[in-house]
Design a protein around this motif. Structure first.
Motif, PDB file in Angstrom:
ATOM      1  N   LEU A 144       0.826  -1.204   0.000  1.00 27.36           N
ATOM      2  CA  LEU A 144       0.000   0.000   0.000  1.00 27.36           C
ATOM      3  C   LEU A 144       0.865   1.262   0.000  1.00 27.36           C
ATOM      4  O   LEU A 144       0.524   2.260  -0.645  1.00 27.36           O
ATOM      5  CB  LEU A 144      -0.947   0.012   1.196  1.00 27.36           C
ATOM      6  CG  LEU A 144      -2.053  -1.037   1.177  1.00 27.36           C
ATOM      7  CD1 LEU A 144      -2.901  -0.919   2.435  1.00 27.36           C
ATOM      8  CD2 LEU A 144      -2.902  -0.926  -0.073  1.00 27.36           C
ATOM      9  N   TYR A 145       1.985   1.214   0.713  1.00 26.72           N
ATOM     10  CA  TYR A 145       2.910   2.352   0.742  1.00 26.72           C
ATOM     11  C   TYR A 145       3.481   2.623  -0.650  1.00 26.72           C
ATOM     12  O   TYR A 145       3.539   3.778  -1.087  1.00 26.72           O
ATOM     13  CB  TYR A 145       4.029   2.089   1.755  1.00 26.72           C
ATOM     14  CG  TYR A 145       5.131   3.101   1.727  1.00 26.72           C
ATOM     15  CD1 TYR A 145       4.932   4.380   2.239  1.00 26.72           C
ATOM     16  CD2 TYR A 145       6.367   2.791   1.178  1.00 26.72           C
ATOM     17  CE1 TYR A 145       5.947   5.330   2.202  1.00 26.72           C
ATOM     18  CE2 TYR A 145       7.387   3.717   1.138  1.00 26.72           C
ATOM     19  CZ  TYR A 145       7.171   4.987   1.651  1.00 26.72           C
ATOM     20  OH  TYR A 145       8.176   5.919   1.607  1.00 26.72           O
ATOM     21  N   ILE A 146       3.889   1.578  -1.339  1.00 24.21           N
ATOM     22  CA  ILE A 146       4.436   1.728  -2.696  1.00 24.21           C
ATOM     23  C   ILE A 146       3.368   2.302  -3.629  1.00 24.21           C
ATOM     24  O   ILE A 146       3.636   3.207  -4.424  1.00 24.21           O
ATOM     25  CB  ILE A 146       4.960   0.372  -3.233  1.00 24.21           C
ATOM     26  CG1 ILE A 146       6.118  -0.140  -2.379  1.00 24.21           C
ATOM     27  CG2 ILE A 146       5.351   0.469  -4.701  1.00 24.21           C
ATOM     28  CD1 ILE A 146       7.330   0.748  -2.349  1.00 24.21           C
ATOM     29  N   VAL A 147       2.154   1.777  -3.520  1.00 24.15           N
ATOM     30  CA  VAL A 147       1.061   2.287  -4.353  1.00 24.15           C
ATOM     31  C   VAL A 147       0.773   3.746  -4.001  1.00 24.15           C
ATOM     32  O   VAL A 147       0.575   4.578  -4.894  1.00 24.15           O
ATOM     33  CB  VAL A 147      -0.207   1.413  -4.203  1.00 24.15           C
ATOM     34  CG1 VAL A 147      -1.394   2.041  -4.899  1.00 24.15           C
ATOM     35  CG2 VAL A 147       0.038   0.013  -4.750  1.00 24.15           C
ATOM     36  N   LEU A 148       0.767   4.089  -2.711  1.00 25.08           N
ATOM     37  CA  LEU A 148       0.518   5.468  -2.288  1.00 25.08           C
ATOM     38  C   LEU A 148       1.564   6.415  -2.868  1.00 25.08           C
ATOM     39  O   LEU A 148       1.223   7.516  -3.332  1.00 25.08           O
ATOM     40  CB  LEU A 148       0.494   5.566  -0.764  1.00 25.08           C
ATOM     41  CG  LEU A 148       0.342   6.972  -0.190  1.00 25.08           C
ATOM     42  CD1 LEU A 148      -1.000   7.567  -0.567  1.00 25.08           C
ATOM     43  CD2 LEU A 148       0.515   6.957   1.317  1.00 25.08           C
ATOM     44  N   LYS A 149       2.826   6.009  -2.865  1.00 25.90           N
ATOM     45  CA  LYS A 149       3.878   6.847  -3.452  1.00 25.90           C
ATOM     46  C   LYS A 149       3.600   7.107  -4.928  1.00 25.90           C
ATOM     47  O   LYS A 149       3.749   8.229  -5.412  1.00 25.90           O
ATOM     48  CB  LYS A 149       5.244   6.190  -3.278  1.00 25.90           C
ATOM     49  CG  LYS A 149       5.815   6.345  -1.895  1.00 25.90           C
ATOM     50  CD  LYS A 149       7.162   5.708  -1.692  1.00 25.90           C
ATOM     51  CE  LYS A 149       8.082   5.679  -2.853  1.00 25.90           C
ATOM     52  NZ  LYS A 149       9.412   5.123  -2.549  1.00 25.90           N
ATOM     53  N   ARG A 150       3.173   6.081  -5.625  1.00 27.44           N
ATOM     54  CA  ARG A 150       2.869   6.232  -7.058  1.00 27.44           C
ATOM     55  C   ARG A 150       1.634   7.108  -7.270  1.00 27.44           C
ATOM     56  O   ARG A 150       1.603   7.928  -8.182  1.00 27.44           O
ATOM     57  CB  ARG A 150       2.644   4.869  -7.715  1.00 27.44           C
ATOM     58  CG  ARG A 150       3.862   4.023  -7.783  1.00 27.44           C
ATOM     59  CD  ARG A 150       4.824   4.598  -8.778  1.00 27.44           C
ATOM     60  NE  ARG A 150       5.940   3.690  -8.914  1.00 27.44           N
ATOM     61  CZ  ARG A 150       6.849   3.788  -9.847  1.00 27.44           C
ATOM     62  NH1 ARG A 150       6.783   4.756 -10.716  1.00 27.44           N
ATOM     63  NH2 ARG A 150       7.834   2.951  -9.897  1.00 27.44           N
ATOM     64  N   VAL A 151       0.618   6.912  -6.427  1.00 23.41           N
ATOM     65  CA  VAL A 151      -0.606   7.719  -6.542  1.00 23.41           C
ATOM     66  C   VAL A 151      -0.278   9.193  -6.330  1.00 23.41           C
ATOM     67  O   VAL A 151      -0.761  10.052  -7.073  1.00 23.41           O
ATOM     68  CB  VAL A 151      -1.685   7.231  -5.537  1.00 23.41           C
ATOM     69  CG1 VAL A 151      -2.811   8.231  -5.392  1.00 23.41           C
ATOM     70  CG2 VAL A 151      -2.230   5.880  -5.965  1.00 23.41           C
ATOM     71  N   LEU A 152       0.548   9.488  -5.346  1.00 20.65           N
ATOM     72  CA  LEU A 152       0.930  10.874  -5.095  1.00 20.65           C
ATOM     73  C   LEU A 152       1.782  11.432  -6.232  1.00 20.65           C
ATOM     74  O   LEU A 152       1.688  12.606  -6.575  1.00 20.65           O
ATOM     75  CB  LEU A 152       1.662  10.990  -3.761  1.00 20.65           C
ATOM     76  CG  LEU A 152       0.808  10.692  -2.519  1.00 20.65           C
ATOM     77  CD1 LEU A 152       1.672  10.709  -1.267  1.00 20.65           C
ATOM     78  CD2 LEU A 152      -0.362  11.641  -2.414  1.00 20.65           C
ATOM     79  N   LYS A 153       2.616  10.585  -6.833  1.00 23.70           N
ATOM     80  CA  LYS A 153       3.435  11.020  -7.960  1.00 23.70           C
ATOM     81  C   LYS A 153       2.569  11.282  -9.196  1.00 23.70           C
ATOM     82  O   LYS A 153       2.804  12.243  -9.925  1.00 23.70           O
ATOM     83  CB  LYS A 153       4.494   9.958  -8.271  1.00 23.70           C
ATOM     84  CG  LYS A 153       5.458  10.359  -9.343  1.00 23.70           C
ATOM     85  CD  LYS A 153       6.522   9.298  -9.546  1.00 23.70           C
ATOM     86  CE  LYS A 153       7.503   9.723 -10.617  1.00 23.70           C
ATOM     87  NZ  LYS A 153       8.516   8.711 -10.853  1.00 23.70           N
ATOM     88  N   ILE A 154       1.567  10.440  -9.422  1.00 24.45           N
ATOM     89  CA  ILE A 154       0.662  10.626 -10.551  1.00 24.45           C
ATOM     90  C   ILE A 154      -0.118  11.929 -10.394  1.00 24.45           C
ATOM     91  O   ILE A 154      -0.360  12.642 -11.349  1.00 24.45           O
ATOM     92  CB  ILE A 154      -0.299   9.420 -10.692  1.00 24.45           C
ATOM     93  CG1 ILE A 154       0.481   8.183 -11.135  1.00 24.45           C
ATOM     94  CG2 ILE A 154      -1.426   9.714 -11.659  1.00 24.45           C
ATOM     95  CD1 ILE A 154      -0.324   6.906 -11.103  1.00 24.45           C
ATOM     96  N   ASN A 155      -0.517  12.230  -9.148  1.00 20.88           N
ATOM     97  CA  ASN A 155      -1.205  13.487  -8.829  1.00 20.88           C
ATOM     98  C   ASN A 155      -2.482  13.663  -9.648  1.00 20.88           C
ATOM     99  O   ASN A 155      -2.700  14.694 -10.269  1.00 20.88           O
ATOM    100  CB  ASN A 155      -0.273  14.680  -8.996  1.00 20.88           C
ATOM    101  CG  ASN A 155      -0.822  15.922  -8.335  1.00 20.88           C
ATOM    102  OD1 ASN A 155      -1.661  15.840  -7.446  1.00 20.88           O
ATOM    103  ND2 ASN A 155      -0.360  17.066  -8.785  1.00 20.88           N
ATOM    104  N   ASN A 156      -3.309  12.622  -9.655  1.00 23.37           N
ATOM    105  CA  ASN A 156      -4.586  12.655 -10.343  1.00 23.37           C
ATOM    106  C   ASN A 156      -5.683  12.545  -9.298  1.00 23.37           C
ATOM    107  O   ASN A 156      -5.685  11.605  -8.497  1.00 23.37           O
ATOM    108  CB  ASN A 156      -4.652  11.498 -11.347  1.00 23.37           C
ATOM    109  CG  ASN A 156      -5.917  11.506 -12.155  1.00 23.37           C
ATOM    110  OD1 ASN A 156      -7.005  11.363 -11.618  1.00 23.37           O
ATOM    111  ND2 ASN A 156      -5.754  11.653 -13.458  1.00 23.37           N
ATOM    112  N   PHE A 157      -6.613  13.494  -9.319  1.00 23.33           N
ATOM    113  CA  PHE A 157      -7.659  13.540  -8.301  1.00 23.33           C
ATOM    114  C   PHE A 157      -8.482  12.258  -8.282  1.00 23.33           C
ATOM    115  O   PHE A 157      -8.743  11.699  -7.216  1.00 23.33           O
ATOM    116  CB  PHE A 157      -8.564  14.757  -8.534  1.00 23.33           C
ATOM    117  CG  PHE A 157      -9.677  14.862  -7.539  1.00 23.33           C
ATOM    118  CD1 PHE A 157      -9.421  15.261  -6.239  1.00 23.33           C
ATOM    119  CD2 PHE A 157     -10.972  14.552  -7.903  1.00 23.33           C
ATOM    120  CE1 PHE A 157     -10.437  15.352  -5.310  1.00 23.33           C
ATOM    121  CE2 PHE A 157     -11.994  14.635  -6.985  1.00 23.33           C
ATOM    122  CZ  PHE A 157     -11.733  15.035  -5.684  1.00 23.33           C
ATOM    123  N   LEU A 158      -8.885  11.773  -9.444  1.00 24.74           N
ATOM    124  CA  LEU A 158      -9.709  10.570  -9.513  1.00 24.74           C
ATOM    125  C   LEU A 158      -8.964   9.354  -8.957  1.00 24.74           C
ATOM    126  O   LEU A 158      -9.533   8.555  -8.203  1.00 24.74           O
ATOM    127  CB  LEU A 158     -10.162  10.316 -10.946  1.00 24.74           C
ATOM    128  CG  LEU A 158     -11.092   9.135 -11.167  1.00 24.74           C
ATOM    129  CD1 LEU A 158     -12.360   9.283 -10.333  1.00 24.74           C
ATOM    130  CD2 LEU A 158     -11.431   9.001 -12.638  1.00 24.74           C
TER     131      LEU A 158
END
Length: 116
Positions: free
Chosen positions: A50-64
């Motif tokens: 989940l931490y790895i995915v969270l880092k990627r989600v924050l890097k993508i910076n897409n609201f959806l």
């Protein structure tokens, strides 16, 4: 490996009914399910994922994508979301779609910047 038997024992202790004998019921909390089925090591491995995915989600910076991720985290508190293969499939499909789209957009930006 005998998680369902242990859950059924707890149901028998706490309820005066046999509802659990005809149908297998889960924990309805995926974090708790991971903890009791895989132990601390399994829970830490899942939290690391989940931490790895969270880092990627924050890097993508897409609201959806951020909303989808937060929704998935919340759903795991009330449902065994990843226990069923549909949860794993749909979440990873959405995550990879956003990740690939982000990579494609970044490459397009690089191409347009280099052409100017």
């Amino acid at each position: 490996e005998n998680l369902q038997d242990k859950l059924n024992e707890k149901y028998k202790e706490n309820y005066h009914s046999s509802f659990y004998e005809s149908h297998n019921y889960l924990t309805h909390n995926y974090y708790f399910y991971i903890l009791i089925s895989s132990g601390i090591v399994g829970l830490f491995a899942f939290l690391f994922y989940l931490y790895i995915v969270l880092k990627r989600v924050l890097k993508i910076n897409n609201f959806l994508m951020t909303i989808i991720f937060i929704n998935m985290l919340a759903i795991c508190f009330i449902e065994d979301y990843f226990y069923r293969h549909n949860g794993v499939l749909y979440f990873n499909l959405l995550f990879l779609s956003f990740l690939i789209n982000n990579n494609y957009s970044n490459k397009q930006k690089e191409i347009s910047e280099n052409s100017n």
